[in-house]
Write an enzyme that holds these catalytic residues in place. Structure first.
Site, short mmCIF file in Angstrom:
data_model
loop_
_atom_site.label_atom_id
_atom_site.label_comp_id
_atom_site.label_asym_id
_atom_site.label_seq_id
_atom_site.Cartn_x
_atom_site.Cartn_y
_atom_site.Cartn_z
N ASN A 1 28.32 82.15 67.37
CA ASN A 1 29.68 82.24 66.80
C ASN A 1 29.68 83.16 65.58
OD1 ASN A 1 30.43 80.50 68.79
ND2 ASN A 1 30.84 78.76 67.45
N GLU B 1 27.60 87.11 69.01
CA GLU B 1 28.47 86.38 69.92
C GLU B 1 29.93 86.66 69.59
OE1 GLU B 1 28.90 81.99 71.94
OE2 GLU B 1 28.16 82.09 69.88
N ASP C 1 33.64 85.20 70.87
CA ASP C 1 34.46 84.29 71.67
C ASP C 1 35.84 84.91 71.86
OD1 ASP C 1 32.34 82.61 71.53
OD2 ASP C 1 33.43 80.88 70.75
N HIS D 1 37.11 80.33 67.46
CA HIS D 1 36.47 79.21 68.15
C HIS D 1 37.56 78.40 68.83
CE1 HIS D 1 33.27 75.79 67.96
NE2 HIS D 1 33.27 76.44 69.11
N GLU E 1 31.79 85.30 75.10
CA GLU E 1 32.29 84.01 75.61
C GLU E 1 33.71 84.30 76.07
OE1 GLU E 1 30.95 80.95 76.11
OE2 GLU E 1 29.11 82.07 75.79
#
Length: 554
Positions: free
Chosen positions: A114, A143, A145, A158, A192
């Site tokens: 994250n 990462e 998302d 998130h 993600e």
């Protein structure tokens, strides 16, 4: 002799004693010849020669008369002993010195979880500065998302939490700007992907248009013999890690592969991330499937994400360009019960492990237990401080801070029998003698209160190697505490071991507070009398705070 060369012996009597062992009685100086003897005998600098000694005199001696005569005063010797030339960390390892031509799966790779978050996992702020910080620290796996945003602009945050949102295109622009400031070796963007088909196409457009030639969007023109390319092959390239559509069958239109419809951190049965978020989705509501858009699928070359079923299934079916992600809980079970199989799996394929969803305050797991089985991508919350980040920073400060550390040979071999859980290993152990002599200018965590410092030396490695020893506390002395404490360790797997020096303030019978630390790989540790620089909890230098130690191992 200049005044600068005369330091009070009461302050550095430890260094003064070493100096007097080699200085001439007549004029209290070291000649280049006697300095060379010291370097070879005490510092175990076997390659040192007369030119080495002369260069050190020129670098550290401030007394001009002594320097011209190729002599060194105590002042010069004191500066030498507290310099990088006498650092406990091998300075040749501050450059890339390892073989960078092996397949990607043969390296530990500095990785973040994250990456966009600057705080906790529930209400923390998402910020581009988090990507800048990670890249400047040499992180090579970031990462992102991705979620549907307004007006067909994908956003990053998130999901199902109150964390703030930033634009996907701004993240990619930031990555491009800072991608290779710390290292020329490849970056993996771990997506993600929760976006709709249309917004995935927008993501693909931004990746290609913003990253341009930096984006690896086609296979390299080299014969890999079913192996991943090397860091050298992929210099200055950015790889996309995501699900990928199956090739279209000759009989007609293909169907998306089942596991290609869920994100990495959702397709793991042991993952706690989803059910432990404060904004819960109804258990009765079927999880929304996300089919990978063709344009985004085409950008996935050597880092295709697939679901892990078993080591047997992976051995028989997984392709070299496919990788798996593991929730922390599942990875721990596999390490504990199938350590040797996990080692063999990671000798062939990339694996990533990420923190449990229950770590809502962005705490971290200990990455060492996953490095022990050869997991390449141990993704940590880089914004969080403490032991886990100290170990991560210590592991990746070597090899020029490139973000890539070549795994030991026993973790590379596809015939390896190495099991990190075993009590005995068929490897040559190391016997380490470490003498913690003294400290200097130590910082006090208690404002206005005297420091009662002690030093804890920790070994982090395979289970049988993990241990700690500590000195007694010295009362009310932060300026120049003296311990002279000898510690002996036997390290069964030195190639995986990290050494952590932790300076703490004794505040009670069983209570102490952090004052500073330094962590390094055992394989980067220099022998002899060595200077240990200390770092803050945030990883910043506490110069001139330091430790003075003696190191010997065989």
């Amino acid at each position: 002799m200049s005044k600068k060369s005369k330091l009070p012996t009461s302050r550095r009597s430890d260094i003064q004693c070493i100096f007097q062992c080699y200085a001439s009685d007549h004029d209290n100086l070291l000649t280049a010849s006697t300095l060379l003897t010291f370097l070879q005998r005490e510092q175990m600098e076997v390659s040192a020669n007369e030119e080495t000694a002369t260069a050190l005199i020129d670098r550290y001696e401030v007394d001009e008369t002594a320097r011209v005569k190729r002599n060194m005063t105590f002042g010069g010797f004191h500066r030498l002993m507290e310099s990088k030339d006498c650092c406990v960390f091998d300075q040749s390892h501050t450059c890339v010195y390892q073989d960078m031509t092996q397949p990607l799966c043969q390296y530990f790779i500095s990785s973040s979880h994250n990456t966009y978050l600057t705080g906790d996992q529930l209400v923390g702020k998402s910020h581009l500065d988090a990507y800048i910080s990670a890249l400047r620290r040499g992180c090579r796996c970031l990462e992102i998302d991705c979620w549907d945003g307004p007006e067909m602009e994908p956003i990053v945050y998130h999901g199902y939490t109150l964390t703030s949102k930033i634009l996907f295109k701004d993240v990619i622009t930031t990555v491009k700007e800072y991608a290779f400031v710390a290292s020329p070796y490849p970056i993996i963007l771990s997506l993600e992907n929760h976006c709709s088909h249309g917004q995935q196409e927008v993501m693909a457009h931004y990746l290609t248009s913003i990253l341009g030639d930096l984006l690896l969007d086609t296979s390299l023109t080299l014969d890999t013999h079913g192996e991943l390319p090397s860091p050298d092959d992929l210099k200055y390239k950015i790889l996309i890690k995501n699900k990928k559509l199956n090739p279209e069958p000759e009989s007609g239109p293909r169907e998306p592969e089942a596991d290609a419809e869920e994100s990495d951190e959702e397709d793991d049965g042991d993952d706690e991330e989803e059910e432990e978020l404060p904004v819960k989705r109804s258990k009765k509501k079927k999880k929304k499937k996300v089919v990978v858009a063709q344009a985004l699928s085409d950008l996935v070359i050597y880092t295709k994400s697939v679901k892990f079923s078993s080591f047997v299934h992976s051995r028989d079916n997984q392709q070299f360009y496919e990788n798996t992600s593991f929730a922390e809980k599942k990875a721990k079970k596999l390490v504990k019960h199938s350590g040797a199989e996990f080692v063999l799996h990671n000798a062939r394929f990339l694996s990533r492990v990420y923190p449990a969803g229950s770590r809502t305050l962005s705490s971290n797991f200990n990455p060492q237990e996953f490095w022990n089985v050869g997991i390449q991508l141990a993704a940590l919350n880089l914004q969080s401080l403490g032991l886990s980040m100290d170990l991560n920073n210590g592991r990746f400060q070597g090899n020029g801070g490139s973000g890539y550390i070549l795994k030991p040979l026993f973790l590379q071999s596809r015939e390896s029998s190495f099991d990190p859980n075993a009590f005995k290993h068929n490897l040559k152990p190391a016997h380490l003698l470490l003498k913690v002599i003294s400290g200097a200018n130590l910082p006090s965590p208690r404002t206005g209160k005297a420091l009662d410092p002690f030093v804890r030396v920790e070994i982090h490695g395979v289970v049988s190697d993990c241990c700690k020893r500590q000195t007694d506390a010295v009362k009310h002395n932060a300026l120049n505490p003296r311990w002279d404490a000898a510690m002996n360790f036997t390290i069964d797997v030195p190639e995986l071991a990290l050494i952590r020096f932790s300076v703490r303030d004794q505040i009670g019978l069983l209570k102490s507070e952090f004052a500073g630390q330094y962590t390094l790989p055992f394989t980067s540790m220099k022998k002899g009398y060595r200077w240990v620089p200390l770092l803050s909890r945030e990883g910043y230098s506490l110069d001139p705070a330091s430790l003075f130690v003696f190191v010997w191992y065989s």
